[in-house]
Design an enzyme around this catalytic site. Structure first.
Site, PDB file in Angstrom:
ATOM      1  N   ASP A 108       0.758  -1.215  -0.113  1.00 25.41           N
ATOM      2  CA  ASP A 108       0.029  -0.046   0.042  1.00 25.41           C
ATOM      3  C   ASP A 108       0.676   1.358   0.175  1.00 25.41           C
ATOM      4  O   ASP A 108       0.597   2.074  -0.666  1.00 25.41           O
ATOM      5  CB  ASP A 108      -1.105   0.061   1.044  1.00 25.41           C
ATOM      6  CG  ASP A 108      -0.353  -0.265   2.524  1.00 25.41           C
ATOM      7  OD1 ASP A 108       0.831  -0.461   2.548  1.00 25.41           O
ATOM      8  OD2 ASP A 108      -0.962  -0.026   3.445  1.00 25.41           O
ATOM      9  N   ASP A 111       7.282   4.055   3.409  1.00 24.04           N
ATOM     10  CA  ASP A 111       7.430   5.490   4.054  1.00 24.04           C
ATOM     11  C   ASP A 111       8.895   5.399   4.389  1.00 24.04           C
ATOM     12  O   ASP A 111       9.738   5.784   3.473  1.00 24.04           O
ATOM     13  CB  ASP A 111       6.510   5.235   5.292  1.00 24.04           C
ATOM     14  CG  ASP A 111       6.425   6.333   6.268  1.00 24.04           C
ATOM     15  OD1 ASP A 111       6.875   7.291   5.744  1.00 24.04           O
ATOM     16  OD2 ASP A 111       6.284   6.045   7.589  1.00 24.04           O
TER      17      ASP A 111
HETATM   18  P1  5GP Z   1       7.898   1.879   6.412  1.00 26.99           P
HETATM   19  O1  5GP Z   1       8.419   0.523   7.047  1.00 26.99           O
HETATM   20  O2  5GP Z   1       8.090   1.984   4.964  1.00 26.99           O
HETATM   21  O3  5GP Z   1       8.187   2.843   7.314  1.00 26.99           O
HETATM   22  O4  5GP Z   1       6.559   1.535   6.874  1.00 26.99           O
HETATM   23  C1  5GP Z   1       5.438   1.054   6.044  1.00 26.99           C
HETATM   24  C2  5GP Z   1       4.299   0.750   6.812  1.00 26.99           C
HETATM   25  O5  5GP Z   1       3.723   1.775   7.468  1.00 26.99           O
HETATM   26  C3  5GP Z   1       3.080   0.737   5.557  1.00 26.99           C
HETATM   27  O6  5GP Z   1       2.984  -0.689   5.102  1.00 26.99           O
HETATM   28  C4  5GP Z   1       1.913   1.252   6.436  1.00 26.99           C
HETATM   29  O7  5GP Z   1       1.198   0.185   7.318  1.00 26.99           O
HETATM   30  C5  5GP Z   1       2.571   2.070   7.617  1.00 26.99           C
HETATM   31  N1  5GP Z   1       2.340   3.348   7.052  1.00 26.99           N
HETATM   32  C6  5GP Z   1       3.559   4.372   6.732  1.00 26.99           C
HETATM   33  N2  5GP Z   1       2.653   5.561   6.512  1.00 26.99           N
HETATM   34  C7  5GP Z   1       1.227   5.412   6.498  1.00 26.99           C
HETATM   35  C8  5GP Z   1       0.250   6.206   6.242  1.00 26.99           C
HETATM   36  O8  5GP Z   1       0.450   7.689   5.982  1.00 26.99           O
HETATM   37  N3  5GP Z   1      -1.060   5.908   6.629  1.00 26.99           N
HETATM   38  C9  5GP Z   1      -1.251   4.649   6.871  1.00 26.99           C
HETATM   39  N4  5GP Z   1      -2.563   4.325   7.350  1.00 26.99           N
HETATM   40  N5  5GP Z   1      -0.094   3.944   7.340  1.00 26.99           N
HETATM   41  C10 5GP Z   1       1.163   4.220   7.122  1.00 26.99           C
END
Ligand code: 5GP
Length: 185
Positions: A108, A111
């Site tokens: 989805d 980040d």
């Molecule tokens: P990363 O490991 O890339 O920092 O985080 C990824 C996960 O963080 C995503 O799969 C999601 O579950 C959550 N996440 C990061 N940003 C957002 C956001 O803006 N909204 C939501 N609902 N989840 C997010």
């Protein structure tokens, strides 16, 4: 009939629509065409990372005009504050050996990049025929580890977003668009 207090609170938190239903539809059509052309009939396994990507997976899979199978993996990232730590708990693993497939991870949002970097290595170590990553959203400016998805449909700024599979406290996944979540109201 008067609105239930829960409904009022729920609606108050839905902010500006950043990406409309129509815009999502158009980009998914293009991504589906790209993936269909890339594999040209070879066996594709779409791996959705639950729960956030369940809506995207449903629409993307129907935009692919080539033989493809679907599989699901449920991963929970551990957060320190508002950032994922990179430690990922596999709540539900894949139901098959990926070594006979060209695997496309369907995510989805990327980040910090920590979750996908971990999952990419985990699945890569199982020797799929090839491995690509498609993400609906990419918050490029938030990246703290070196990770670039192969296909990214929308680049977004550093907002916390909800809708189209993405939640806040397990709610809002069913919104058909991507909106900003209002933390302060
Ligand atoms: P990363 O490991 O890339 O920092 O985080 C990824 C996960 O963080 C995503 O799969 C999601 O579950 C959550 N996440 C990061 N940003 C957002 C956001 O803006 N909204 C939501 N609902 N989840 C997010």
């Amino acid at each position: 009939m008067e609105k239930h207090a829960n409904q009022i609170e729920y609606e108050k938190r839905i902010g500006r629509v950043l990406i409309t239903e129509q815009e999502i539809k158009e980009e998914i059509k293009k991504a589906g065409e790209k993936i269909s052309a890339l594999y040209d009939g070879r066996p594709i396994l779409l791996v959705a990372i639950l729960k956030g990507s369940f809506v995207f997976m449903a629409d993307l899979s129907r935009a692919i005009n080539a033989p493809c199978e679907v599989a699901f993996m449920c991963a929970q990232s551990y957060f320190s504050g508002t950032e994922s730590s990179g430690k990922v708990n596999i709540v539900m693993d894949l139901d098959r050996d990926v070594s006979k497939y060209h695997v496309v991870i369907v995510e989805d949002i990327v980040d910090t990049g920590r979750t996908l970097k971990y999952l990419h290595k985990l699945i890569g170590d199982r020797n799929p025929l090839s491995l690509h990553v498609v993400t609906l959203l990419d918050k490029k400016e938030r990246r703290v580890v070196d990770f670039t998805p192969d296909i990214s449909l929308f680049e977004i700024p550093d907002y916390f977003v909800i809708g189209y599979g993405l939640d806040c406290d397990e709610k809002y996944r069913n919104l058909p668009y991507i909106a900003e979540y209002k933390v302060n109201i």
